[in-house]
Design a protein around this motif. Structure first.
Motif, short mmCIF file in Angstrom:
data_model
loop_
_atom_site.label_atom_id
_atom_site.label_comp_id
_atom_site.label_asym_id
_atom_site.label_seq_id
_atom_site.Cartn_x
_atom_site.Cartn_y
_atom_site.Cartn_z
N PRO A 1 -40.79 37.88 2.62
CA PRO A 1 -41.87 37.49 3.52
C PRO A 1 -41.45 37.53 4.99
O PRO A 1 -42.28 37.84 5.85
N ALA A 2 -40.17 37.26 5.27
CA ALA A 2 -39.70 37.28 6.66
C ALA A 2 -39.76 38.68 7.24
O ALA A 2 -40.26 38.89 8.36
N LEU A 3 -39.26 39.68 6.49
CA LEU A 3 -39.29 41.06 6.98
C LEU A 3 -40.72 41.58 7.07
O LEU A 3 -41.08 42.28 8.02
N ILE A 4 -41.53 41.22 6.08
CA ILE A 4 -42.94 41.63 6.12
C ILE A 4 -43.63 41.01 7.33
O ILE A 4 -44.41 41.66 8.03
N GLY A 5 -43.32 39.74 7.58
CA GLY A 5 -43.92 39.04 8.72
C GLY A 5 -43.59 39.70 10.05
O GLY A 5 -44.43 39.74 10.96
N LYS A 6 -42.37 40.23 10.19
CA LYS A 6 -42.00 40.91 11.43
C LYS A 6 -42.86 42.15 11.64
O LYS A 6 -43.32 42.43 12.75
N ARG A 7 -43.07 42.90 10.57
CA ARG A 7 -43.92 44.08 10.68
C ARG A 7 -45.35 43.68 11.03
O ARG A 7 -45.99 44.27 11.91
N LEU A 8 -45.86 42.66 10.34
CA LEU A 8 -47.25 42.24 10.57
C LEU A 8 -47.44 41.71 11.99
O LEU A 8 -48.49 41.96 12.61
N SER A 9 -46.46 40.99 12.52
CA SER A 9 -46.57 40.47 13.89
C SER A 9 -46.60 41.61 14.90
O SER A 9 -47.36 41.57 15.89
N ALA A 10 -45.79 42.64 14.66
CA ALA A 10 -45.79 43.79 15.56
C ALA A 10 -47.13 44.51 15.49
O ALA A 10 -47.68 44.94 16.52
N VAL A 11 -47.67 44.65 14.29
CA VAL A 11 -48.98 45.30 14.13
C VAL A 11 -50.06 44.47 14.80
O VAL A 11 -50.94 45.01 15.49
N GLU A 12 -50.02 43.15 14.61
CA GLU A 12 -51.04 42.28 15.19
C GLU A 12 -51.06 42.40 16.71
O GLU A 12 -52.14 42.45 17.33
N GLU A 13 -49.89 42.45 17.32
CA GLU A 13 -49.84 42.58 18.78
C GLU A 13 -50.47 43.90 19.23
O GLU A 13 -51.20 43.95 20.23
N LEU A 14 -50.19 44.95 18.51
CA LEU A 14 -50.76 46.26 18.86
C LEU A 14 -52.26 46.29 18.61
O LEU A 14 -53.00 47.00 19.30
N VAL A 15 -52.74 45.54 17.61
CA VAL A 15 -54.18 45.43 17.39
C VAL A 15 -54.85 44.75 18.58
O VAL A 15 -55.91 45.18 19.05
N GLN A 16 -54.22 43.72 19.08
CA GLN A 16 -54.79 42.94 20.18
C GLN A 16 -54.69 43.67 21.52
O GLN A 16 -55.56 43.55 22.37
N PRO B 1 -38.73 58.29 28.00
CA PRO B 1 -38.70 57.22 29.01
C PRO B 1 -40.02 56.46 29.11
O PRO B 1 -40.02 55.23 29.25
N GLU B 2 -41.14 57.17 29.02
CA GLU B 2 -42.44 56.50 29.08
C GLU B 2 -42.68 55.64 27.84
O GLU B 2 -43.26 54.55 27.94
N ILE B 3 -42.25 56.13 26.69
CA ILE B 3 -42.40 55.34 25.47
C ILE B 3 -41.59 54.07 25.56
O ILE B 3 -42.07 52.98 25.21
N ARG B 4 -40.38 54.18 26.04
CA ARG B 4 -39.52 53.00 26.17
C ARG B 4 -40.13 52.00 27.15
O ARG B 4 -40.10 50.79 26.90
N ALA B 5 -40.68 52.50 28.23
CA ALA B 5 -41.31 51.60 29.21
C ALA B 5 -42.52 50.89 28.60
O ALA B 5 -42.74 49.69 28.82
N ALA B 6 -43.30 51.63 27.80
CA ALA B 6 -44.49 51.03 27.18
C ALA B 6 -44.09 49.98 26.16
O ALA B 6 -44.72 48.91 26.06
N VAL B 7 -43.05 50.25 25.37
CA VAL B 7 -42.63 49.31 24.33
C VAL B 7 -42.00 48.07 24.95
O VAL B 7 -42.09 46.96 24.39
N SER B 8 -41.36 48.23 26.09
CA SER B 8 -40.71 47.08 26.74
C SER B 8 -41.72 46.00 27.12
O SER B 8 -41.36 44.83 27.31
N GLY B 9 -43.00 46.37 27.21
CA GLY B 9 -44.03 45.40 27.53
C GLY B 9 -44.55 44.64 26.33
O GLY B 9 -45.41 43.76 26.48
N LEU B 10 -44.05 44.95 25.12
CA LEU B 10 -44.47 44.25 23.91
C LEU B 10 -43.52 43.09 23.63
O LEU B 10 -42.32 43.19 23.89
N SER B 11 -44.05 42.02 23.07
CA SER B 11 -43.25 40.82 22.86
C SER B 11 -42.81 40.60 21.43
O SER B 11 -41.93 39.78 21.16
N ALA B 12 -43.40 41.29 20.46
CA ALA B 12 -43.03 41.11 19.05
C ALA B 12 -41.55 41.43 18.86
O ALA B 12 -41.03 42.37 19.46
N SER B 13 -40.87 40.65 18.03
CA SER B 13 -39.43 40.81 17.87
C SER B 13 -39.07 42.19 17.33
O SER B 13 -38.09 42.80 17.79
#
Length: 872
Positions: A325-340, A386-398
């Protein structure tokens, strides 16, 4: 036989070392095949078969069959042979024929087999191509899986009861295109012919020496640069043998050190959900049952990835759902942030579209098969990093932050490729024209010379004018004398002694100098020299890129994972999915769940959602009754698919969902004979049920459809009840079970056994018509509506009438009147006339008389008349 020619001796020596391969023997601009290889290739590739002298003797009657393919277009031919299960050995010229003394040196540079293909033209870019190895000993199996085209390497160990079935399940999980067997893995228990057909893979049998433990240990530790203890393989000798034998085989056929394969991922049962071949097939995870197409499968719905790397990773995640559940939760949190974060998600997806297949290009670089176009593609794929890295750096999911740390912009790699390789390089790397101007001074000088040497000639002319004081001197050229210095008659007395007179004309003399002759020779040989130098420079660049393997590998993995997460978010938004809650509760609670594939296929109607409750309050078994075509199978499959989607980290098609971790999903859906194995429908069914009951645990999910229908009513009912009792009994199994049946007598179990609940598909009858509401409601069905379903399927009205009559008699307990009796009413008999009448009625009902033209009406009437005339 007469003495063989040197070339034929060379060919036969190389062929003798590779007897199981079709030898592609390089001769000039062609790969030639001889003898039996030529016969096979001509047949499989539709090539023209010729012949060649075998010996030096003139008019040698012992000629050898021969055929060939152009070397620059060989990939398509090799792909066709490999697809048919052949192995192809590439024998290349190792020196320039123009400079070679005597016979040109040749040797095998690579062997292409179904599991070692790296060329993009031969691979499905959206799925991995695994080479597997299985070693059995003591009732246990070591398994290893490698995709040479991407560098991924997995290994696992299965033992205990049903080890054979577990090993087969793991093989089915990866679906290898080639399989190496050793030890007791050669036994029919592991790989019967039916399984080989299912896997559709090429099977090799390794000898004992290949699986020698010490040799395999050295191969594993040398490849991954870790001890067995660090790799956690000390207690798994069977895995060491399988992995070592696989690595040795790959090095033999690839003829490289496989430096891009540096990580061995060792896993044991308990990390991933187990899905056997039957479950994958019945749930249509990656392909449909009938057409074997991706479209119509769960993968077809979910795969909206932007890169081929992401598509392969998505398939891998689907094949290995998580149990943590912990590993699944990390994926789901990352997806949720991208949904929002809609803007960030869309920006990332646009950037990802420009990233090329870094994994497979890297593999070709390491194996020495990458050409100039591969390197340009690699450079282009790095442009957006470089642009992808910059875009991902703005995400907070672990998980997003972890992937951001793995991303390398590979700027120096891109810069060096761009500086070295032209924008549109040729297909081959041995013909020149691949190195960009300004990268090499020598290449630039030779190119200047090739273009006429204008700069060099002008330089010589200016220098000689200054040295001699002859201002009218000029450099000229003709085909007879080559380059020369021309001096007018009045100034010949100023010519230095080292000038060599070459031609006397009326008004001038022409001379040559050692420097001029050297330059002339340089010009004439410049093409060969530049081609050779460009090849050397390209190989040096490719070797340098191969040294960057770890950076590129980590970056490619991060890009692929980001792509899958963005894909999940995109699909969730587009299809109105929700974030599931995943825990260890053992309960499955779904509110308004939908089938992810079926709902996409509905064009003119909305999918009817349904709730599911399993494991809550001890209610683990749901008996589902209702007519065929009402949606029982769809409902059960949707529950399994929602569970699987949740455990790969995807949002799910529901209003809300709470999923207690499921360790295995078992399915028994549909019926099919296995006539080749001498098994009937019922035998196949019972075999699958037996495997389910042996391997299921209380954390498993069982999907059972129509158990027992392949035999007599009472036998089938007894078996179905016994299976239900076993599944519901917590002391024996207690697994979460969805059980669809037409044995309405089984619904009495709700009152007799704890944990069993009845559900049915709601049906409404109106004016003689049956309407399937597709809604799952509590309670048992009060009618099977079988005759109504038969009518919907199009059975003749007379048959339906007779069926209703028989049904009423059976329900009253009266024996059915035999149709053979002469006293049977005429209305109850079926005749061709009745069938014709039914067809006529159906056609009339389908006509829209108000919109028909006169000619259309006449044609329709004529067709009906013909139909009526056919009846006796």
């Amino acid at each position: 036989m007469s003495e063989l020619t040197p070339m034929m001796r060379q060919y036969l020596q190389i062929k003798e070392q590779n007897p199981d391969c079709i030898l592609f023997f390089r001769l000039g601009d062609f790969y030639e095949m001889f003898a039996d290889d030529a016969l096979v290739a001509a047949r499989e590739l539709d090539l023209t078969l010729t012949s060649r002298d075998r010996s030096k003797a003139k008019d040698d009657p012992d000629r050898i069959p021969m055929c060939g393919v152009p070397y620059h277009s060989c990939e398509g031919y090799i792909a066709r042979l490999v697809a048919r299960g052949y192995k192809v050995a590439i024998c290349e010229q190792l020196e320039d024929p123009a400079t070679a003394k005597g016979l040109v040196k040749r040797d095998i540079i690579r062997i292409v087999t179904p599991g070692t293909v790296t060329e993009s033209s031969m691979l499905d870019e959206r799925r991995n191509n695994y080479f597997a190895s299985a070693y059995g000993e003591g009732g246990a199996y070591g398994l290893a899986f490698c995709d040479v085209s991407t560098g991924v390497f997995y290994a696992t160990f299965v033992s205990g009861s049903q080890a054979d079935e577990k090993a087969v399940g793991e093989l089915a999980r990866f679906g290898p295109s080639e399989l190496l067997l050793g030890g007791t893995a050669d036994a029919a228990a592991l790989l019967p012919e039916s399984l080989q057909t299912r896997l559709n893979c090429c099977v090799d049998h390794g000898d004992a020496a290949l699986f020698d433990y010490e040799a395999c240990r050295a191969a594993v530790e040398g490849q991954f640069r870790q001890t067995l203890a660090q790799l956690e393989l000390e207690a798994a000798p069977a895995v060491v043998r399988a992995a070592g034998a696989l690595l040795t085989t790959l090095k033999q056929v690839q003829r490289s050190d496989l430096v891009h394969i540096r990580v061995l991922e060792y896993y044991l049962s308990g990390r991933f959900m187990e899905l056997d071949w039957t479950a994958r097939r019945n749930l249509e995870l990656t392909e449909t049952l009938r057409s074997k197409d991706k479209r119509g499968s769960l993968l077809g719905v979910l795969d909206k990835t932007c890169t081929t790397m992401g598509s392969r990773l998505l398939r891998s995640w689907m094949e290995k759902p998580l149990l943590s559940p912990a590993l699944i939760g990390k994926r789901l949190s990352a997806v949720e942030e991208l949904v929002q974060k809609t803007v960030a998600r869309k920006e990332l997806r646009e950037l990802l579209r420009d990233v090329s297949d870094l994994e497979r290009i890297l593999a070709r670089v390491v194996n020495g098969t990458a050409n100039g176009r591969d390197l340009v593609s690699l450079s282009n794929g790095c442009t957006r990093l470089p642009e992808i890295r910059a875009a991902v750096s703005g995400l907070s999911a672990s998980l997003s932050q972890t992937l951001c740390e793995q991303l390398d912009d590979l700027e120096n790699l891109k810069t060096r490729i761009d500086r070295a390789i032209v924008d549109d390089p040729p297909f081959t790397i041995r013909e020149g024209g691949i190195i960009r101007a300004g990268y090499s001074e020598e290449v630039d000088r030779l190119r200047d010379i090739m273009s006429g040497g204008k700069g060099a000639m002008a330089e010589i002319e200016a220098r000689e004018k200054e040295k001699t004081g002859i201002k009218s001197m000029r450099v000229g050229y003709n085909r007879v004398f080559g380059y020369y210095l021309e001096i007018s008659k009045g100034q010949t007395n100023l010519a230095p002694d080292y000038y060599i007179r070459k031609q006397t004309l009326t008004n001038c003399e022409r001379y040559i100098t050692p420097e001029l002759k050297e330059l002339e020779n340089t010009i004439l040989t410049a093409r060969e020299r530049i081609t050779s130098l460009e090849y050397e420079l390209f190989v040096q660049l490719r070797q340098w890129l191969a040294e960057q393997v770890e950076r590129v590998r980590l970056t490619a993995g991060a890009v692929a994972a980001l792509d899958v997460l963005c894909c999940f978010a995109h699909v969730a938004v587009e299809n109105r999915y929700c974030r599931p809650e995943v825990d260890l509760s053992g309960e499955i609670v779904i509110s308004e769940g939908r089938h992810p594939v079926v709902e996409q296929s509905l064009k003119d109607s909305l999918f009817v959602p349904n709730d599911t409750t399993l494991g809550v309050g001890g209610d683990n078994v749901a008996i589902i009754t209702g007519p065929n075509m009402a949606g029982k199978s769809t409902y059960m499959r949707q529950v399994a698919l929602i569970v699987l989607m949740a455990q790969i980290g995807s949002f799910v098609p529901a209003r809300s969902a709470r999923i207690g971790i499921v360790d295995r999903v078992f399915t028994r859906i549909g019926a099919s004979d296995d006539l080749a194995a001498g098994q009937s429908t019922f035998m196949v069914e019972m075999t699958e049920v037996a495997e389910i009951l042996r391997n299921a645990t209380p954390r498993s999910l069982l999907i059972l459809d129509e158990i027992g229908r392949g035999t007599s009513t009472f036998d089938g009912m007894a078996i179905a009840r016994a299976v239900l009792e076993y599944a519901a009994d917590r002391k024996k199994l207690g697994a979460k079970t969805l059980f669809a049946t037409h044995y309405h007598e089984l619904t009495a179990m709700e009152q007799e056994l704890p944990g069993v609940k009845n559900y049915n598909i709601a049906v409404k009858k109106r004016q003689g018509e049956v309407i399937f509401l597709r809604k799952i409601v509590p309670g048992a069905a009060d009618d099977s509506f079988g005759v109504d379903v038969a009518r919907l399927a199009g059975l003749p009205d007379s048959v339906i009438t007779r069926a209703r009559h028989l049904l009423r008699e059976l329900e009253r307990g009266a024996p059915a009147a035999p149709q053979a009796q002469a006293a049977a009413p005429a209305a109850d008999q079926v005749s061709l006339l009745d069938m014709a009448g039914d067809e006529i009625r159906r056609r009339l009902a389908a006509m829209n008389v108000e919109t028909m033209t006169p000619i259309e009406a006449l044609n329709a009437l004529f067709a009906l008349k013909q139909l009526a005339d056919k009846a006796p």
